[in-house]
Design an enzyme around this catalytic site. Sequence first.
Site: not given
Ligand code: GUN
Length: 292
Positions: A52, A96, A119
Amino acid sequence: MILIDGKATARQLNEDIKAKIDGFVQKGERPPGLAIILIGENPASLSYVKGKGKACLSVGMTHELIRLPEDVTSEAVEKVITRLNQDPLVDGMILQLPIPRHLDADRLIDLISKDKDADGFHVINQGYMYQKKPSIKPATPKGIMTLLKAYDLDVAGMNAVVIGRSNIVGFPIARLLMDANATVTICHSRTSDLKQHTKEADLLVVSAGRPGLVTKDMVKKGAIVIDVGVNRVDGKLVGDVDFEQLKDVVSYMTPVPGGVGPMTIHTLIHNTFELYQANIKTKDQLNTPGIL
Ligand code: GUN
């Protein structure tokens, strides 16, 4: 079988966003900013967060990674979220997942300003989505819809079967597929006869976290298969689908890696860019004489 290349699609779409950001910056605006909160040392999360951050750099976004220890208190996480909510240079923020069990993920996510929720996990943004109102959508489901569109795959009228019912993938992708006029079945770990359902699928979305779950005998000839699984087996990344078995049966399929993963990251970038645009528009309105 046509391989659905998420990596190339995401790269192209990220280039489009980069060009738009460059345009804003050339006009004297600041670049967009994303904050990522990572708690603990989960190796998969570390790798996602790295991806990311790299994507932010590649499109000209700033990013801030806030790493907190596994045993961090809820109060300390709340303080970080509050600070980021107030920081005018932060347009988007993500926590996350997964986070350690002593913390309440839903409560912490709902402390993130709904206007910085990159998100789309905030209860208000989820509510908007389930009511079909405009909102920031969760990255993986929205990324899958973008990928299908990029390959001109219209799901209207299709039997879509989703394996997995998580709040991050299974449940919201079912909603988005239904919005696109597919007929949707959600299967999960307690489904009694999985094959009976998957055999009927024109579109199969697999997000179970179980390598090798979907085998040749379980799919219809010509089906479209989207593999959301990310599993490490003998040091190798594999999905939930037995790719080698399915490749001669299905019409389209995403690989792992290089399928859904890059589209999730692209969508996070896209969502942050949308929040940024809303943010600078609000700022411009506040700066216009006579408005306040
Ligand atoms: N863990 C697995 N997929 C995601 C996601 O799309 N966003 C976040 N914040 N954590 C994750």
